[in-house]
Design an enzyme around this catalytic site. Structure first.
Site, PDB file in Angstrom:
ATOM      1  CB  SER A   9      69.835  -8.267  76.285  1.00 54.37           C
ATOM      2  OG  SER A   9      69.263  -7.728  75.104  1.00 54.37           O
ATOM      3  CB  SER A  10      64.594 -10.275  75.206  1.00 58.03           C
ATOM      4  OG  SER A  10      64.212  -8.917  75.009  1.00 58.03           O
ATOM      5  CG  ASP A  72      71.473   1.978  78.236  1.00 56.11           C
ATOM      6  OD1 ASP A  72      70.449   1.343  77.900  1.00 56.11           O
ATOM      7  OD2 ASP A  72      71.504   3.218  78.287  1.00 56.11           O
TER       8      ASP A  72
END
EC number: 3.6.1.66
Length: 203
Positions: A9-10, A72
Site C-alpha cells: 500500500s502507498s 481492503d
C-alpha cells in the site's frame, strides 16, 4: 523468530497504523520495495476479503519468498445499503462528484457522504478491514476486523484519514479523527484485524 511483512500500500496512514499496531510484537512492517513502479491489479472483487486476497497474491509475486500484506477496507453505512463499501476510496469518483475539484479524494468522499446522509435519521455505520498475507502468489493467512459507530453530519477532528472525521464513536464521544493513534489502533478495525492476523501467521 521475527517476521517481516511487506505492506502493499502507498497509503502512509495505513502503513503508520500497521506499524503502531505491531509495535509490541517482533514483527517488522516495511513498505513493499518498488511498489510505485508496479501497475496495480484491478480490484474486481465484490467483497473486502476477495480484494484483499487478490492484492496480496498479486504483489507477493513481486517479492519472491517474502510475506506480503495487503488490505481492503472501507465504510459500510446501513442507511445507504452498506455503501460505499468496497468502493469507499472511490466513492466520489464513481458518482462523478465534484470532478476536477482541487479537493483531495478524501475530502470529496466526505462531502458526498454528508450529502447522501442529509436528513437521514439512521446514522449507523461500521468500518471493516480484511487483511491478507501471501507468499509467492498463494494466500497463507487472513483476518477481519470491524468497529461500529455513527455518521456525523459535519466533520470533527483533523487526525486520521479517509472518513475518520465523520465516524463517531459514542462510547468515547469523539470521532476517529479526534482520538490519539494508540487509542485508535486499540479500537479500530485495522488494529483488530492485524492482531488476529499476527496470531495466525506461522512462527
Amino acid at each position: 523468530m521475527a517476521l517481516t511483512l511487506y505492506v502493499a500500500s502507498s497509503n502512509a496512514g495505513k502503513l503508520r497504523d500497521f506499524r503502531v499496531a505491531a509495535g509490541h510484537t517482533a514483527t517488522e512492517i516495511l513498505p513493499l520495495p518498488g511498489l510505485a513502479e508496479i501497475d496495480a491489479p484491478e480490484e474486481t472483487g465484490t467483497t473486502f476479503a476477495e480484494n484483499a486476497r487478490l492484492k496480496a497474491e498479486f504483489y507477493s509475486r513481486c517479492r519472491p519468498g517474502g510475506l506480503v500484506l495487503a488490505d481492503d477496507s472501507g465504510l459500510e453505512v446501513r442507511a445507504l445499503g452498506l455503501l460505499p463499501g468496497v468502493r469507499s476510496a472511490r466513492f466520489a469518483e464513481d458518482a462523478e462528484y465534484l470532478p476536477g475539484s482541487p479537493l483531495s479524494a478524501d475530502e470529496r468522499n466526505n462531502l458526498l457522504l454528508m450529502d447522501r446522509m442529509r436528513g437521514v435519521e439512521d446514522r449507523a455505520g461500521r468500518y471493516v478491514c480484511v487483511l491478507s498475507v501471501a507468499r509467492d502468489g498463494v494466500e497463507i493467512a487472513s483476518a477481519e476486523g470491524e468497529v461500529a459507530g455513527e455518521i456525523l453530519g459535519v466533520p470533527q477532528g483533523t487526525g486520521g484519514f479517509g472518513y475518520d472525521p465523520l465516524f463517531y464513536l459514542p462510547e468515547l464521544e469523539k470521532t476517529m479523527a479526534e482520538i490519539d493513534l494508540e487509542t485508535k489502533l486499540r479500537l479500530s478495525h485495522r488494529g483488530a484485524a492485524l492482531r488476529v492476523l499476527l496470531a495466525r501467521l506461522p512462527g
